[in-house]
Design a protein around this motif. Structure first.
Motif, PDB file in Angstrom:
ATOM      1  N   ASN A  49      -7.598  37.972 -13.797  1.00 39.55           N
ATOM      2  CA  ASN A  49      -6.753  38.106 -12.611  1.00 39.55           C
ATOM      3  C   ASN A  49      -6.466  36.763 -11.946  1.00 39.55           C
ATOM      4  O   ASN A  49      -5.553  36.649 -11.141  1.00 39.55           O
ATOM      5  N   LEU A  50      -7.272  35.751 -12.278  1.00 38.94           N
ATOM      6  CA  LEU A  50      -7.141  34.434 -11.660  1.00 38.94           C
ATOM      7  C   LEU A  50      -6.992  33.367 -12.737  1.00 38.94           C
ATOM      8  O   LEU A  50      -7.403  33.567 -13.878  1.00 38.94           O
ATOM      9  N   GLN A  51      -6.417  32.238 -12.345  1.00 43.21           N
ATOM     10  CA  GLN A  51      -6.353  31.094 -13.240  1.00 43.21           C
ATOM     11  C   GLN A  51      -6.774  29.849 -12.477  1.00 43.21           C
ATOM     12  O   GLN A  51      -6.681  29.798 -11.248  1.00 43.21           O
ATOM     13  N   CYS A  52      -7.298  28.862 -13.208  1.00 41.04           N
ATOM     14  CA  CYS A  52      -7.640  27.582 -12.599  1.00 41.04           C
ATOM     15  C   CYS A  52      -6.348  26.921 -12.115  1.00 41.04           C
ATOM     16  O   CYS A  52      -5.399  26.750 -12.887  1.00 41.04           O
ATOM     17  N   ALA A  53      -6.310  26.563 -10.836  1.00 37.29           N
ATOM     18  CA  ALA A  53      -5.093  25.995 -10.269  1.00 37.29           C
ATOM     19  C   ALA A  53      -4.857  24.554 -10.715  1.00 37.29           C
ATOM     20  O   ALA A  53      -3.761  24.032 -10.551  1.00 37.29           O
ATOM     21  N   LYS A  54      -5.882  23.925 -11.300  1.00 36.31           N
ATOM     22  CA  LYS A  54      -5.737  22.531 -11.732  1.00 36.31           C
ATOM     23  C   LYS A  54      -5.166  22.424 -13.143  1.00 36.31           C
ATOM     24  O   LYS A  54      -4.213  21.698 -13.388  1.00 36.31           O
ATOM     25  N   CYS A  55      -5.783  23.144 -14.094  1.00 34.80           N
ATOM     26  CA  CYS A  55      -5.293  23.033 -15.476  1.00 34.80           C
ATOM     27  C   CYS A  55      -4.295  24.129 -15.829  1.00 34.80           C
ATOM     28  O   CYS A  55      -3.454  23.953 -16.707  1.00 34.80           O
ATOM     29  N   ARG A  56      -4.400  25.295 -15.185  1.00 32.45           N
ATOM     30  CA  ARG A  56      -3.519  26.451 -15.394  1.00 32.45           C
ATOM     31  C   ARG A  56      -3.556  26.994 -16.826  1.00 32.45           C
ATOM     32  O   ARG A  56      -2.660  27.704 -17.254  1.00 32.45           O
ATOM     33  N   VAL A  57      -4.607  26.640 -17.563  1.00 31.20           N
ATOM     34  CA  VAL A  57      -4.735  27.176 -18.932  1.00 31.20           C
ATOM     35  C   VAL A  57      -6.079  27.884 -19.119  1.00 31.20           C
ATOM     36  O   VAL A  57      -6.452  28.228 -20.236  1.00 31.20           O
ATOM     37  N   THR A  58      -6.808  28.082 -18.018  1.00 31.08           N
ATOM     38  CA  THR A  58      -8.112  28.728 -18.071  1.00 31.08           C
ATOM     39  C   THR A  58      -8.109  29.885 -17.080  1.00 31.08           C
ATOM     40  O   THR A  58      -7.676  29.717 -15.935  1.00 31.08           O
ATOM     41  N   PHE A  59      -8.615  31.048 -17.511  1.00 32.12           N
ATOM     42  CA  PHE A  59      -8.428  32.275 -16.742  1.00 32.12           C
ATOM     43  C   PHE A  59      -9.761  32.983 -16.504  1.00 32.12           C
ATOM     44  O   PHE A  59     -10.704  32.845 -17.284  1.00 32.12           O
ATOM     45  N   TYR A  60      -9.803  33.770 -15.408  1.00 35.25           N
ATOM     46  CA  TYR A  60     -11.048  34.430 -15.002  1.00 35.25           C
ATOM     47  C   TYR A  60     -10.778  35.833 -14.482  1.00 35.25           C
ATOM     48  O   TYR A  60      -9.721  36.089 -13.890  1.00 35.25           O
ATOM     49  N   CYS A  61     -11.787  36.702 -14.659  1.00 27.87           N
ATOM     50  CA  CYS A  61     -11.671  38.065 -14.146  1.00 27.87           C
ATOM     51  C   CYS A  61     -11.899  38.105 -12.642  1.00 27.87           C
ATOM     52  O   CYS A  61     -11.318  38.935 -11.944  1.00 27.87           O
ATOM     53  N   ASP A  62     -12.753  37.217 -12.128  1.00 22.82           N
ATOM     54  CA  ASP A  62     -13.034  37.196 -10.693  1.00 22.82           C
ATOM     55  C   ASP A  62     -13.526  35.819 -10.265  1.00 22.82           C
ATOM     56  O   ASP A  62     -13.706  34.921 -11.090  1.00 22.82           O
ATOM     57  N   VAL A  63     -13.739  35.685  -8.964  1.00 24.97           N
ATOM     58  CA  VAL A  63     -14.143  34.408  -8.387  1.00 24.97           C
ATOM     59  C   VAL A  63     -15.529  33.989  -8.868  1.00 24.97           C
ATOM     60  O   VAL A  63     -15.792  32.805  -9.094  1.00 24.97           O
ATOM     61  N   ASP A  64     -16.432  34.957  -9.019  1.00 20.84           N
ATOM     62  CA  ASP A  64     -17.800  34.623  -9.446  1.00 20.84           C
ATOM     63  C   ASP A  64     -17.805  33.913 -10.793  1.00 20.84           C
ATOM     64  O   ASP A  64     -18.521  32.926 -10.979  1.00 20.84           O
ATOM     65  N   HIS A  65     -17.013  34.417 -11.738  1.00 18.07           N
ATOM     66  CA  HIS A  65     -16.974  33.790 -13.060  1.00 18.07           C
ATOM     67  C   HIS A  65     -16.269  32.441 -13.003  1.00 18.07           C
ATOM     68  O   HIS A  65     -16.635  31.514 -13.739  1.00 18.07           O
ATOM     69  N   GLN A  66     -15.261  32.313 -12.128  1.00 18.92           N
ATOM     70  CA  GLN A  66     -14.610  31.012 -11.973  1.00 18.92           C
ATOM     71  C   GLN A  66     -15.605  29.971 -11.451  1.00 18.92           C
ATOM     72  O   GLN A  66     -15.673  28.850 -11.962  1.00 18.92           O
TER      73      GLN A  66
END
Length: 382
Positions: A49-66
């Motif tokens: 549901n989320l992506q890293c705003a810096k690289c935009r090529v890495t994705f996460y299900c939630d904030v905890d995993h990010q």
């Protein structure tokens, strides 16, 4: 307000407090993705549901995993992932493919070093993201059954062992063992690491006889790779002593601990001599005393031995002095003079119980050195 939005608000509050630690994220916009594609979480491979705003090529299900990934490894490799995960016309050509493989090899090495450092410090949860990425990237480069995969399997197994995920550990070690069996030319260093990991798994499951067999193999391969007097080899003796302690075979435990103590004492004494020479000759090129990421691991091992010796019914003052002196040197080299002072005092008290003990003089010399440095005024102090 939905739970998802509450989580996001909480995350951005944390971001304002510690932006350098947690990184930033943005929501994935499904309409922006190519038709028929779905992004998966970097850690658990669930729908992202989320992506890293810096690289935009890495994705996460939630904030905890990010956050876990950022602290574990992503902060180190964020921008390095961009050219690898964004396909271009050049990257599809032969020269581009070779360049991508080299970049992946660089990433594997970074992740391996980060994971090993965190594992040495006992940070098993933080080591997971680096170990997982190391394994994933190694599969892309080498294939799942190549012997080059073994270090990645073993790193991830060690992280999971520390977290008690024994079923996962057994599966990873099975994969590593299969890769080694297919490669008779596999080096002694990899064999030692594999057998040590298998021994630790069997220790955790209570199969002590199997653990002893694997630790014996570990010691053999480590001695072939690093030498019989190496600290790497003697750490296998420490693990074996733990098995014998569980079996109640204390004379063997004492003998193995003595071997470990003497090996580490020789090693740390040499480092201390070099360190003192560097202090006395500031123009000399300073060499690193030892891998500081290993300090937690070594301290835990030596402290375990010291506590055993102090509580042993057959208290051996010479061995107590030897191990306490090791700990004093370890913490002096690590810059913690207060801990070094404490262990120096313990070592001196034990050595003075033995007339003309050969360690008394070096312990006193270290104690004087530590006291002198500990009481020196710091720059800027009154």
């Amino acid at each position: 307000m939905s739970q998802h939005h509450r989580c996001k608000e909480a995350f951005f509050v944390l971001m304002e407090a510690k932006p350098e630690v947690l990184g930033t994220t943005s929501e994935i916009i499904p309409l922006a993705l190519p038709k028929g594609t779905e992004k998966l979480c970097e850690l658990c491979e669930r729908r992202a549901n989320l992506q890293c705003a810096k690289c935009r090529v890495t994705f996460y299900c939630d904030v905890d995993h990010q956050q876990a990934d950022w602290v574990g490894i992503h902060e180190r490799i964020c921008q390095l992932l961009v050219p690898i995960r964004m396909a271009t016309l050049w990257s599809l050509q032969q020269e581009g493919q070779i360049e991508m493989q080299l970049k992946k090899l660089e990433l594997i090495e970074i992740c391996r070093l980060v994971a090993q450092s965190k594992l040495s410090e006992g940070k098993h949860q933080e080591a997971l993201p680096a170990a997982q990425f190391c394994l994933r990237c190694s599969k892309d480069v080498h294939g799942p059954t190549n012997v080059e995969m073994v270090p990645a399997y073993l790193l991830l197994a060690e992280a999971n062992l520390g977290l008690g995920n024994l079923a996962v550990v057994a599966e990873l070690l099975s994969q590593a063992e299969w890769a080694v069996l297919k490669s008779p030319e596999c080096g002694h260093g990899v064999q030692h690491w594999l057998h040590r990991s298998l021994g630790q798994l069997h220790m955790a499951t209570g199969n002590l006889e199997a653990a002893l067999l694997y630790f014996a193999n570990d010691i053999y391969f480590a001695s072939e790779e690093y030498g019989l007097d190496s600290t790497v080899t003697c750490n296998g003796y420490f693990l074996m002593a733990d098995v014998f302690a569980k079996q109640g075979k204390m004379p063997i435990v004492r003998s193995l601990y003595s071997e470990v103590a003497h090996t580490w004492h020789c090693y740390l004494t040499k480092l201390l001599e070099t360190h003192i020479q560097n202090i006395q000759n500031p123009d000399m090129l300073l060499e690193p005393s030892y891998d500081k990421s290993k300090q937690v691991e070594v301290d835990k091992m030596l402290t375990t031995m010291l506590e055993f010796m102090q509580n042993d019914s057959r208290k051996d003052s010479a061995q107590i002095a030897l191990v306490a002196h090791c700990l004093a040197m370890l913490w002096f080299l690590g810059g913690d003079f207060l801990k070094a002072l404490g262990f120096c005092s313990t070592a001196l008290q034990a050595s003075q119980l033995i007339p003309n003990h050969d360690l008394t003089e070096p312990i006193q010399a270290l104690l004087q050195l530590v006291q002198g440095l500990h009481t020196e005024p710091h720059p800027g102090s009154d």
